[in-house]
Write a protein that holds these residues in place. Structure first.
Motif, short mmCIF file in Angstrom:
data_model
loop_
_atom_site.label_atom_id
_atom_site.label_comp_id
_atom_site.label_asym_id
_atom_site.label_seq_id
_atom_site.Cartn_x
_atom_site.Cartn_y
_atom_site.Cartn_z
N GLY A 1 31.63 44.29 37.38
CA GLY A 1 31.28 44.24 35.97
C GLY A 1 32.26 44.96 35.07
N ASP A 2 33.28 45.60 35.65
CA ASP A 2 34.29 46.30 34.85
C ASP A 2 35.47 45.39 34.54
OD1 ASP A 2 32.93 48.70 34.77
OD2 ASP A 2 33.92 49.52 36.55
N PHE A 3 36.08 45.63 33.38
CA PHE A 3 37.34 44.98 33.03
C PHE A 3 38.49 45.90 33.45
CE2 PHE A 3 34.43 42.86 30.12
CZ PHE A 3 34.87 41.54 30.16
N ILE A 4 39.53 45.32 34.03
CA ILE A 4 40.69 46.07 34.49
C ILE A 4 41.92 45.57 33.75
CG2 ILE A 4 42.06 46.76 36.49
CD1 ILE A 4 39.69 46.04 38.26
N GLY A 5 42.66 46.48 33.12
CA GLY A 5 43.89 46.09 32.43
C GLY A 5 43.67 45.65 31.00
N ASP A 6 42.68 46.27 30.31
CA ASP A 6 42.36 45.85 28.95
C ASP A 6 43.48 46.15 27.96
OD1 ASP A 6 41.84 48.74 28.37
OD2 ASP A 6 40.07 48.36 29.60
N ALA A 7 44.51 46.90 28.37
CA ALA A 7 45.64 47.17 27.47
C ALA A 7 46.41 45.91 27.14
CB ALA A 7 46.59 48.20 28.10
N CYS A 8 46.18 44.84 27.90
CA CYS A 8 46.93 43.60 27.66
C CYS A 8 46.61 42.97 26.32
CB CYS A 8 46.67 42.59 28.78
SG CYS A 8 45.16 41.61 28.60
N ILE A 9 45.47 43.33 25.70
CA ILE A 9 45.13 42.70 24.42
C ILE A 9 45.65 43.50 23.24
CG2 ILE A 9 43.08 41.59 25.38
CD1 ILE A 9 41.41 43.76 24.00
#
Length: 257
Positions: free
Chosen positions: A71-79
């Protein structure tokens, strides 16, 4: 028509299936989602498994920043407005299944689907709160309590709105892997695991069961038993002594290059 389209959109279905600009990926234990320094061009939604985020200093020292569960997002820095390099490495702790979403597709669905935006923002807020808790854990807690917290995260105890059993079987993980995540040695992890088992907080032979009692006793500081208190204080003293020795060594290196 726009409102009808938004009503028909189901974020859970979107995150569970492949489609244009997104695909299902499977990683074995030890494989990486992305590496420190690689380009941020996609984001991962972890459907199943456990992962960790680590960073390596210029001196080669590795530290675990956080642990990811389903349920976690990984690598949200991409946005971010400008896609730069990843500042850390995301690695599968167990076998993982995730949805990989390309940066352009992620930005599109965030703009066009308010239901998905609400879900993503809520996930980011939970992640921010967890990051603060991780920082407090590293600054103030002994390695024993840090191990307890990692076990609780692996067992997914304490997730909002979830009813949990009295004990949970966590995915297979070695004591060495736990030591790296906690920031201590494998021998110390073995010592703490034996102590937790004697106190009834965990069960393990080949696999580890984490009891709900570990959440109440460790996470909320409701510690019972003088022996356990003394052991925790002793471990904290050891951690502080190790930190003091490290600072002294660094000071000597500066004074006598």
């Amino acid at each position: 028509m726009k409102n009808l389209g938004q009503t028909a959109f189901d974020p859970e279905t979107y995150l569970a299936t492949a489609g244009l600009g997104r695909k299902i990926v499977r990683l074995m234990e030890g494989q990486v989602f992305f590496s420190q320094g690689s380009r941020c061009d996609s984001i991962f939604y972890l459907q199943m498994g456990r992962a960790k985020l680590t960073v390596v200093s210029s001196a080669g020292k590795e530290a675990t920043i956080t642990v990811f569960t389903g349920g976690d997002f990984i690598g949200d820095a991409c946005i971010a407005a400008v896609a730069g390099p990843h500042l850390a490495t995301a690695t599968a702790v167990t076998a993982c299944i995730a949805l990989e979403v390309e940066r352009e597709e992620m930005i599109r669905v965030l703009h066009e689907q308010s239901a998905f935006s609400d879900l993503f923002i809520a996930a980011l807020l939970i992640r921010s709160m967890r990051t603060q808790a991780d920082l407090i854990d590293q600054l103030f807690n002994s390695s024993e309590k840090r191990l307890a917290r990692v076990l609780l995260l692996m067992a997914e105890f304490g997730k909002p709105g979830e009813v949990v059993d009295e004990k949970t079987l966590i995915p297979p993980i070695t004591q060495q892997a736990l030591a790296e995540m906690v920031g201590t040695t494998r021998s110390r992890v073995s010592l703490f695991m034996n102590r937790f088992r004697k106190l009834g907080y965990i069960e393990y032979k080949e696999r580890i069961y984490v009891h709900k009692a570990l959440l109440n006793v460790i996470l909320h500081d409701q510690i019972s038993g003088a022996n356990f208190q003394n052991a925790s204080l002793l471990d904290k003293g050891r951690d502080e002594s190790e930190a003091a020795r490290h600072r002294a060594k660094s000071l000597r290196a500066i004074q006598h290059p």
